[in-house]
Design a protein around this motif. Structure first.
Motif, short mmCIF file in Angstrom:
data_model
loop_
_atom_site.label_atom_id
_atom_site.label_comp_id
_atom_site.label_asym_id
_atom_site.label_seq_id
_atom_site.Cartn_x
_atom_site.Cartn_y
_atom_site.Cartn_z
N SER A 137 -73.93 14.93 2.99
CA SER A 137 -72.53 15.31 2.77
C SER A 137 -72.34 16.81 2.85
O SER A 137 -71.37 17.29 3.45
CB SER A 137 -72.06 14.80 1.40
OG SER A 137 -72.12 13.41 1.34
N TYR A 139 -74.14 18.92 4.51
CA TYR A 139 -74.29 19.29 5.91
C TYR A 139 -73.00 19.02 6.68
O TYR A 139 -72.52 19.87 7.44
CB TYR A 139 -75.46 18.53 6.54
CG TYR A 139 -75.61 18.78 8.02
CD1 TYR A 139 -76.17 19.96 8.48
CD2 TYR A 139 -75.18 17.85 8.95
CE1 TYR A 139 -76.30 20.21 9.84
CE2 TYR A 139 -75.30 18.07 10.30
CZ TYR A 139 -75.87 19.26 10.75
OH TYR A 139 -75.99 19.48 12.08
N LEU A 140 -72.41 17.83 6.48
CA LEU A 140 -71.19 17.48 7.19
C LEU A 140 -70.01 18.36 6.79
O LEU A 140 -69.21 18.77 7.63
CB LEU A 140 -70.86 16.00 6.98
CG LEU A 140 -71.84 15.01 7.63
CD1 LEU A 140 -71.47 13.58 7.25
CD2 LEU A 140 -71.87 15.19 9.13
N VAL A 141 -69.90 18.67 5.50
CA VAL A 141 -68.82 19.55 5.05
C VAL A 141 -69.02 20.95 5.62
O VAL A 141 -68.06 21.58 6.09
CB VAL A 141 -68.75 19.58 3.50
CG1 VAL A 141 -67.87 20.70 3.01
CG2 VAL A 141 -68.26 18.25 2.98
N LEU A 143 -70.63 21.75 8.39
CA LEU A 143 -70.36 21.68 9.83
C LEU A 143 -68.87 21.61 10.10
O LEU A 143 -68.36 22.30 11.00
CB LEU A 143 -71.06 20.44 10.41
CG LEU A 143 -71.00 20.27 11.92
CD1 LEU A 143 -71.70 21.44 12.62
CD2 LEU A 143 -71.66 18.96 12.32
N THR A 144 -68.14 20.84 9.31
CA THR A 144 -66.68 20.76 9.47
C THR A 144 -66.04 22.12 9.22
O THR A 144 -65.15 22.54 9.97
CB THR A 144 -66.11 19.71 8.50
OG1 THR A 144 -66.74 18.46 8.74
CG2 THR A 144 -64.61 19.58 8.66
N ARG A 145 -66.49 22.80 8.18
CA ARG A 145 -65.93 24.13 7.88
C ARG A 145 -66.21 25.10 9.03
O ARG A 145 -65.34 25.88 9.41
CB ARG A 145 -66.52 24.66 6.58
CG ARG A 145 -66.00 26.00 6.21
CD ARG A 145 -66.52 26.48 4.89
NE ARG A 145 -66.00 27.81 4.62
CZ ARG A 145 -66.54 28.65 3.79
NH1 ARG A 145 -67.60 28.32 3.10
NH2 ARG A 145 -66.01 29.83 3.60
N LEU A 147 -66.67 24.37 12.18
CA LEU A 147 -65.83 24.00 13.32
C LEU A 147 -64.39 24.45 13.12
O LEU A 147 -63.75 24.96 14.04
CB LEU A 147 -65.89 22.50 13.55
CG LEU A 147 -67.21 21.96 14.11
CD1 LEU A 147 -67.21 20.43 14.14
CD2 LEU A 147 -67.48 22.52 15.49
N VAL A 148 -63.87 24.26 11.90
CA VAL A 148 -62.49 24.68 11.62
C VAL A 148 -62.36 26.19 11.73
O VAL A 148 -61.40 26.71 12.32
CB VAL A 148 -62.05 24.16 10.24
CG1 VAL A 148 -60.76 24.82 9.79
CG2 VAL A 148 -61.91 22.65 10.25
#
Length: 153
Positions: A137, A139-141, A143-145, A147-148
């Motif tokens: 989780s 890692y995904l958060v 990565l999302t941050r 990308l944003v």
């Protein structure tokens, strides 16, 4: 398949009068009070570290969490945390103390099998899933941050 669902519903209707009523409000209140008390103890420990060791609020968090984990592990070893968990339910399990209890109780349960194959192999049996999903989780958060932020700038 349909017959199984119908049988299941009929069975649930027949046993409903014999099931005890769950006191949701009472359980929720106990969880709220005990969980809040654990958090208040954590805040007290943090304030102690701030005052005595002259730490900042950011640096006092880690030793406070480590202290709560130590207290929970000791309480688990002495048999107090199980009684607290039975009384408070999720109020005792949600803070970091519940995670410490899960690890310590698994280690205690398998200590007769030895240090490596008993304690080492089984200590993270329950908590391992929490650690794995926490890492994924995070890692995904992250990565999302990333990308944003990349898309915005």
């Amino acid at each position: 398949m349909e017959d199984n669902k119908k049988l299941q519903k009929d069975f649930e209707k027949k046993i409903k009068p014999f099931q005890p009523k769950v006191p949701y409000l009472k359980n929720g209140f106990k969880a709220y009070v005990i969980g809040g008390a654990i958090c208040a103890i954590g805040q007290g420990i943090s304030n102690y570290f701030l005052r005595v060791f002259d730490l900042t609020e950011a640096t006092a968090v880690s030793p406070m969490i480590a202290t709560l984990i130590l207290i929970a592990a000791l309480m688990t070893g002495l048999g107090f945390f199980d009684r607290l968990g039975q009384f408070a339910g999720a109020g005792a399990l949600v803070p970091v103390t519940g995670f410490a209890n899960a690890i310590a109780s698994a280690a205690l349960e398998h200590r007769s099998e030895g240090l490596v194959l008993g304690i080492g192999a089984n200590m993270f049996r329950i908590a391992g899933a929490v650690i794995a999903f926490g890492v994924v989780s995070a890692y995904l958060v992250g990565l999302t941050r990333l990308l944003v932020q990349t898309l915005i700038s």
